[in-house]
Design a protein around this motif. Sequence first.
Motif, PDB file in Angstrom:
ATOM      1  N   GLN A 181       1.002  -1.438  -0.089  1.00 27.21           N
ATOM      2  CA  GLN A 181       0.031   0.295   0.124  1.00 27.21           C
ATOM      3  C   GLN A 181       0.692   1.360   0.362  1.00 27.21           C
ATOM      4  O   GLN A 181       0.433   2.305  -0.684  1.00 27.21           O
ATOM      5  CB  GLN A 181      -1.064  -0.275   1.505  1.00 27.21           C
ATOM      6  CG  GLN A 181      -1.703  -1.157   0.530  1.00 27.21           C
ATOM      7  CD  GLN A 181      -2.552  -1.189   2.171  1.00 27.21           C
ATOM      8  OE1 GLN A 181      -2.305  -0.802   3.379  1.00 27.21           O
ATOM      9  NE2 GLN A 181      -3.294  -2.497   2.547  1.00 27.21           N
ATOM     10  N   ASN A 182       1.922   1.244   1.020  1.00 27.63           N
ATOM     11  CA  ASN A 182       2.885   2.252   0.889  1.00 27.63           C
ATOM     12  C   ASN A 182       3.787   2.867  -0.323  1.00 27.63           C
ATOM     13  O   ASN A 182       3.831   4.017  -1.057  1.00 27.63           O
ATOM     14  CB  ASN A 182       4.254   2.535   2.407  1.00 27.63           C
ATOM     15  CG  ASN A 182       3.209   2.619   3.459  1.00 27.63           C
ATOM     16  OD1 ASN A 182       4.014   2.289   4.033  1.00 27.63           O
ATOM     17  ND2 ASN A 182       1.944   2.952   3.380  1.00 27.63           N
ATOM     18  N   LEU A 183       3.790   1.868  -0.783  1.00 23.65           N
ATOM     19  CA  LEU A 183       4.135   1.416  -3.124  1.00 23.65           C
ATOM     20  C   LEU A 183       3.174   2.250  -3.433  1.00 23.65           C
ATOM     21  O   LEU A 183       3.000   2.286  -4.764  1.00 23.65           O
ATOM     22  CB  LEU A 183       5.105   0.279  -2.825  1.00 23.65           C
ATOM     23  CG  LEU A 183       6.236   0.072  -2.332  1.00 23.65           C
ATOM     24  CD1 LEU A 183       6.456  -0.791  -2.741  1.00 23.65           C
ATOM     25  CD2 LEU A 183       7.420   1.280  -2.217  1.00 23.65           C
ATOM     26  N   GLY A 184       2.034   2.288  -3.101  1.00 25.19           N
ATOM     27  CA  GLY A 184       1.762   2.708  -4.212  1.00 25.19           C
ATOM     28  C   GLY A 184       0.177   1.447  -4.737  1.00 25.19           C
ATOM     29  O   GLY A 184      -0.116   2.062  -5.924  1.00 25.19           O
ATOM     30  N   ALA A 185       0.391   0.008  -4.635  1.00 22.51           N
ATOM     31  CA  ALA A 185      -0.753  -0.698  -4.897  1.00 22.51           C
ATOM     32  C   ALA A 185      -0.841  -0.704  -3.816  1.00 22.51           C
ATOM     33  O   ALA A 185      -1.406  -0.392  -2.991  1.00 22.51           O
ATOM     34  CB  ALA A 185       0.408  -1.884  -5.559  1.00 22.51           C
ATOM     35  N   SER A 186      -2.338  -1.919  -4.746  1.00 23.51           N
ATOM     36  CA  SER A 186      -3.520  -2.261  -3.574  1.00 23.51           C
ATOM     37  C   SER A 186      -2.827  -3.800  -3.169  1.00 23.51           C
ATOM     38  O   SER A 186      -2.717  -4.910  -3.833  1.00 23.51           O
ATOM     39  CB  SER A 186      -4.676  -2.730  -4.564  1.00 23.51           C
ATOM     40  OG  SER A 186      -4.561  -3.094  -5.319  1.00 23.51           O
ATOM     41  N   ALA A 187      -2.841  -4.763  -1.859  1.00 18.12           N
ATOM     42  CA  ALA A 187      -3.168  -5.806  -1.728  1.00 18.12           C
ATOM     43  C   ALA A 187      -3.946  -6.821  -1.532  1.00 18.12           C
ATOM     44  O   ALA A 187      -5.522  -6.171  -0.548  1.00 18.12           O
ATOM     45  CB  ALA A 187      -2.436  -5.477  -0.621  1.00 18.12           C
ATOM     46  N   GLN A 188      -4.234  -8.356  -1.350  1.00 21.23           N
ATOM     47  CA  GLN A 188      -4.694  -9.109  -1.659  1.00 21.23           C
ATOM     48  C   GLN A 188      -4.106 -10.218  -1.725  1.00 21.23           C
ATOM     49  O   GLN A 188      -2.871 -10.760  -1.337  1.00 21.23           O
ATOM     50  CB  GLN A 188      -5.853  -9.324  -2.663  1.00 21.23           C
ATOM     51  CG  GLN A 188      -6.912 -10.427  -2.699  1.00 21.23           C
ATOM     52  CD  GLN A 188      -7.654  -9.639  -3.989  1.00 21.23           C
ATOM     53  OE1 GLN A 188      -7.981  -9.568  -4.738  1.00 21.23           O
ATOM     54  NE2 GLN A 188      -8.525 -11.579  -4.946  1.00 21.23           N
ATOM     55  N   VAL A 189      -5.032 -11.027  -0.239  1.00 22.91           N
ATOM     56  CA  VAL A 189      -4.432 -12.213   0.714  1.00 22.91           C
ATOM     57  C   VAL A 189      -4.718 -13.110  -0.072  1.00 22.91           C
ATOM     58  O   VAL A 189      -6.320 -13.011   0.099  1.00 22.91           O
ATOM     59  CB  VAL A 189      -4.914 -11.915   2.099  1.00 22.91           C
ATOM     60  CG1 VAL A 189      -4.385 -13.540   2.284  1.00 22.91           C
ATOM     61  CG2 VAL A 189      -4.285 -10.680   2.194  1.00 22.91           C
ATOM     62  N   ILE A 190      -4.606 -14.437  -0.265  1.00 24.08           N
ATOM     63  CA  ILE A 190      -5.201 -15.054  -1.462  1.00 24.08           C
ATOM     64  C   ILE A 190      -4.047 -16.473  -1.360  1.00 24.08           C
ATOM     65  O   ILE A 190      -2.402 -15.951  -0.836  1.00 24.08           O
ATOM     66  CB  ILE A 190      -4.254 -15.165  -3.208  1.00 24.08           C
ATOM     67  CG1 ILE A 190      -5.131 -13.773  -3.278  1.00 24.08           C
ATOM     68  CG2 ILE A 190      -4.914 -16.548  -3.500  1.00 24.08           C
ATOM     69  CD1 ILE A 190      -5.348 -13.387  -4.779  1.00 24.08           C
TER      70      ILE A 190
END
Length: 329
Positions: A181-190
């Motif tokens: 998130q800090n790098l400007g991306a979104s995160a998803q747990v898989i």
Amino acid sequence: MKLGKILAACLTLVAASSVFAADPITIKVGDNWNNTHPMAAAIDTVFKPQVEKGTKGLIKVDVYHSGTLGNEGDLWGGVRNGTIEVAIVGTPMNQEFPTMMISDWPFLYRDLAHAKKVWTSPIADEINAAFHKKFPSVHMLSWGPNSARTFTSNKKLTSVADFKGQKFRMPGNPIHMGIAQNLGASAQVIPLGELFSALETGVVDGQDNGMVTVISQALNEVQKYLYETNHIIATLEIMVNAPFFDKLSAEHQKVIRDAAKAASVKAWDDYIASVDKDRQFLKGKGMTVTTPTPADQQKIVDMIKPLTDKMYAEQAWAKPLTDKIRAIK
């Protein structure tokens, strides 16, 4: 021969025959890696033979790789309740024992050799003791390598600017999620077992794992770019169920402890030696592998500073421990 000497000789023979007649103990060892991962390989080539030889066959070791005994959470639960004698896991317990977040602390080491030196030093023993105090049913025996984590993607990923707007699969803990998130991306747990399909079908663009995992999970078949950030040098810990372990003789306890430490050292050495080979393998498979420039690496450190500042503020153990780790030469 005097009667006393005869009786003593008979008792010695009885004791010896009892030892040889004793049924061997079989211990189950579980991990989530296939046998090519350096940590899994060291369990096969160092831990198992050293335990079996050191106990003269009185302890047999059955090894179960690739999640055969369950996922990481299952293995952690099993070694706590005794259904598994030994497990090799990362940090599924870090919400209960936050000090284990140290395994995922970003940009903590100078290089892989430094990480090995830290986790084969008294720092490991200190955390092991605190860990057992928190979880009396488990002894932590040694710390080996998971991997130096890198980012991969199907979309262009050759600079810090390329993170923006991309979707990454990240492990479900606040450090990994916060980095993305800090790098400007979104995160998803898989779950790891579903990651290949998620990348293949475009559920996410990319993920973060070490090159050794990219290869073992064949992620290079569904990813085009690898950005060798090495943002986290993660560890795997060898753990043993305490009620089982504490019933063993002091001699056999030492054999198991020594075997665990020897396996971790072997795994560190093999992992460090494998990195260049893994990089060349992925390039040979058509992946674009990029090493960040020093300027880009510093940009990443600066961009995730809100995350590390938050962790320092929330975790009283963090500053003293990270300072101690960085001071190791």
